[in-house]
Design a protein around this motif. Structure first.
Motif, PDB file in Angstrom:
ATOM      1  N   ASP A 333     -23.459  -2.818  -3.689  1.00 52.70           N
ATOM      2  CA  ASP A 333     -23.402  -3.163  -2.267  1.00 52.70           C
ATOM      3  C   ASP A 333     -22.551  -2.143  -1.522  1.00 52.70           C
ATOM      4  N   ALA A 334     -22.833  -0.867  -1.810  1.00 52.16           N
ATOM      5  CA  ALA A 334     -22.061   0.232  -1.233  1.00 52.16           C
ATOM      6  C   ALA A 334     -22.846   0.892  -0.104  1.00 52.16           C
ATOM      7  N   ASP A 335     -22.169   1.764   0.623  1.00 58.52           N
ATOM      8  CA  ASP A 335     -22.806   2.461   1.737  1.00 58.52           C
ATOM      9  C   ASP A 335     -23.023   3.937   1.441  1.00 58.52           C
ATOM     10  N   LYS A 336     -22.953   4.300   0.163  1.00 59.26           N
ATOM     11  CA  LYS A 336     -23.171   5.684  -0.236  1.00 59.26           C
ATOM     12  C   LYS A 336     -23.718   5.701  -1.655  1.00 59.26           C
ATOM     13  N   PRO A 337     -24.268   6.834  -2.096  1.00 61.36           N
ATOM     14  CA  PRO A 337     -24.810   6.907  -3.464  1.00 61.36           C
ATOM     15  C   PRO A 337     -23.774   6.482  -4.494  1.00 61.36           C
ATOM     16  N   THR A 338     -24.230   5.696  -5.463  1.00 60.43           N
ATOM     17  CA  THR A 338     -23.335   5.205  -6.514  1.00 60.43           C
ATOM     18  C   THR A 338     -23.897   5.627  -7.864  1.00 60.43           C
ATOM     19  N   PRO A 339     -23.389   6.715  -8.406  1.00 57.21           N
ATOM     20  CA  PRO A 339     -23.925   7.204  -9.676  1.00 57.21           C
ATOM     21  C   PRO A 339     -23.447   6.368 -10.850  1.00 57.21           C
ATOM     22  N   LEU A 340     -23.908   6.725 -12.030  1.00 58.42           N
ATOM     23  CA  LEU A 340     -23.430   6.094 -13.246  1.00 58.42           C
ATOM     24  C   LEU A 340     -21.947   6.410 -13.438  1.00 58.42           C
ATOM     25  N   PRO A 341     -21.215   5.572 -14.156  1.00 52.34           N
ATOM     26  CA  PRO A 341     -19.781   5.824 -14.351  1.00 52.34           C
ATOM     27  C   PRO A 341     -19.491   7.032 -15.238  1.00 52.34           C
ATOM     28  N   VAL A 342     -20.492   7.512 -15.939  1.00 53.78           N
ATOM     29  CA  VAL A 342     -20.378   8.694 -16.793  1.00 53.78           C
ATOM     30  C   VAL A 342     -21.682   9.474 -16.665  1.00 53.78           C
ATOM     31  N   GLN A 343     -21.698  10.685 -17.181  1.00 57.26           N
ATOM     32  CA  GLN A 343     -22.923  11.487 -17.154  1.00 57.26           C
ATOM     33  C   GLN A 343     -23.797  11.099 -18.355  1.00 57.26           C
ATOM     34  N   ALA A 344     -24.332   9.890 -18.243  1.00 55.13           N
ATOM     35  CA  ALA A 344     -25.030   9.291 -19.383  1.00 55.13           C
ATOM     36  C   ALA A 344     -26.333   9.996 -19.728  1.00 55.13           C
ATOM     37  N   LEU A 345     -27.008  10.590 -18.741  1.00 53.40           N
ATOM     38  CA  LEU A 345     -28.260  11.288 -19.038  1.00 53.40           C
ATOM     39  C   LEU A 345     -27.982  12.492 -19.921  1.00 53.40           C
ATOM     40  N   ASP A 346     -26.926  13.222 -19.598  1.00 55.32           N
ATOM     41  CA  ASP A 346     -26.525  14.361 -20.421  1.00 55.32           C
ATOM     42  C   ASP A 346     -26.176  13.928 -21.834  1.00 55.32           C
ATOM     43  N   HIS A 347     -25.311  12.946 -21.944  1.00 64.69           N
ATOM     44  CA  HIS A 347     -24.822  12.552 -23.271  1.00 64.69           C
ATOM     45  C   HIS A 347     -25.939  11.958 -24.124  1.00 64.69           C
ATOM     46  N   ALA A 348     -26.719  11.061 -23.553  1.00 64.24           N
ATOM     47  CA  ALA A 348     -27.802  10.458 -24.335  1.00 64.24           C
ATOM     48  C   ALA A 348     -28.807  11.510 -24.776  1.00 64.24           C
ATOM     49  N   THR A 349     -29.171  12.409 -23.872  1.00 65.68           N
ATOM     50  CA  THR A 349     -30.108  13.473 -24.239  1.00 65.68           C
ATOM     51  C   THR A 349     -29.510  14.352 -25.337  1.00 65.68           C
TER      52      THR A 349
END
Length: 451
Positions: A333-349
């Protein structure tokens, strides 16, 4: 053929612990499953190499796996450099939000040229506010920079690149062939990759995670970067266990040196966009000629087909493109982009890339044909988007002193402590023989040259 195609089923490993990283998405579940994929393929390799008669039990510490998706290294008495350039970040445009990635000087220069401003945040904020996100994204990319407009999940799935990514497999296996693995008499159940040579031509962040993982099982990793290259905010985290050297691949002499190193490598991991290695003269045919028995794994940002397959990108940008930051904004419920708390796409890949290497090695050791593995951050984002959360009320995972090894790691920047391993397979655990070192501190030679 049993090459890795997806995450292992929950009944294939034992999960230890609870908790979650706060997110609209199943980030902690992805972390644990990614480690489990490494464990599953290592268990197969141990048996294929006759290092064990019975498949070892795979155990993943859910809490530690989640923490490894952040920073694994905690400095003792000093601070890690800032991950981000002063201009990098999210900006409100005339019709939405856009993220500028300006950590590299040439990317910052491209964005500033398009905006017509100096690299100062206030000036950039004013300039972006007058522009439409789609036009600005297109112009910056055309200038050789990197940027991503924030899209919703619906917008991404309707986008030509989103549709193309949805058709990509999680791990694309291409070019079947038989290889002969080198004998590695030093391999043991505790260090099953001892003597394995990994040539690492990857940078921020997924590829380095994959080769760090292989080093944790005893592999000899030689990372190659352009002279003067640095990633000050992440290198202490991901150069663990590696020898790091400089080569200018646009130099004839240095390219010849790389072509001397490649035949000595058992594994080649790189993060070049489609066509980039060809432009350097290192085509698939040339690599096959030089190193016919190599295992090869690669990644890119936006997938291997579609109009953006050659587009530069990073985890934070793919999160904006693929609707993750938008979904996070609605969830918070924010007014700006809210990314993942970590760079999970990098780490999982990265962990999936390591698992793909192990999978190919296991197949080759069993006398089966193998293929090159292709992964992308955008396809991992699609995996995350459909992964279910185990417990929406789970306690938030935050690091505590007991999560770190009591042993001091003498990194190239100063002392610190590394997170304890999140994965174990009987006698096989992740442990590193070398501390994290600065780039360019080794020579471009294999530290151990005996066959």
């Amino acid at each position: 053929m049993s090459l890795l195609a997806t995450l292992p089923a929950a009944d294939r490993y034992r999960r230890i612990g609870t908790g979650a990283l706060p997110s609209a998405f199943a980030v902690s579940e992805l972390a644990t499953a990614s480690f489990a994929a490494v464990g599953q393929e290592m268990a197969r390799l141990l048996q294929a190499l006759n290092l064990t008669q019975k498949a070892p039990e795979i155990a993943v510490d859910h809490r530690l796996a989640s923490l490894w998706f952040g920073y694994s290294f905690k400095p003792d008495g000093w601070e890690m450099p800032n991950l981000w350039d002063s201009v990098a970040g999210d900006y409100r445009a005339s019709d939405g939000w856009i993220r500028l990635h300006t950590n590299l000087p040439r990317h910052r220069a491209a964005a500033m040229k398009v905006l017509g401003t100096p690299p100062e945040r206030e000036a950039v904020t004013k300039a972006v506010r007058t522009r439409a996100i789609s036009d600005l994204e297109t112009d910056i990319v055309a200038e050789g920079g990197v940027a991503a407009a924030m899209r919703s999940r619906t917008e991404w799935l309707e986008h030509p690149q989103g549709r193309a990514v949805s058709r990509d497999p999680l791990i694309g296996w291409q070019g079947p062939r038989y290889v002969k693995l080198r004998e590695r008499p030093q391999a043991t159940p505790a260090r099953p990759l001892a003597g394995l040579r990994v040539l690492d031509l990857t940078r921020v962040l997924a590829g380095p995670v994959s080769t760090r993982t292989l080093a944790g099982f005893g592999a000899e990793v030689l990372r190659i970067d352009p002279p003067g290259w640095d990633e000050p905010g992440v290198i202490p985290d991901i150069s663990l266990g590696k020898h790091c050297a400089y080569l200018d691949l646009k130099s004839t002499n240095d390219m010849e040196r790389l072509q001397e190193l490649l035949p000595q490598a058992d594994v080649f991991v790189h993060g070049y966009r489609p066509g980039a290695l060809d432009a350097l003269g290192l085509t698939r045919a040339k690599r096959d000629e030089l190193a016919p028995n190599r295992v090869e794994v690669t990644l890119n940002a936006y997938g291997w087909q579609g109009p953006w397959s050659t587009r530069r990108g990073f985890d934070s940008l793919v999160q904006m493109s693929a609707g993750i930051a938008h979904a996070g904004m609605e969830w918070a419920d924010a007014d700006k982009p809210t990314p993942l708390p970590v760079q999970a796409l990098d780490h999982a890949t990265g962990y999936l890339m390591a698992a793909a290497v192990l999978s190919a090695l296991a197949e080759a050791a069993s006398g089966n044909s193998i293929m090159h593995a292709h992964l992308s951050l955008a396809r991992t984002a699609e995996l995350l988007a459909v992964l279910g959360k185990d417990d929406v009320e789970a306690e938030t995972i935050t690091p505590t002193p007991t999560d770190y090894s009591p042993a001091t790691e003498a990194s190239g920047w100063g002392p610190g402590h590394r997170l304890r391993s999140a994965l174990s397979l009987g006698d096989t655990v992740l442990q590193w023989d070398l501390p994290a070192s600065k780039l360019g501190t080794s020579k471009p030679v294999w530290p151990f040259t005996s066959n």
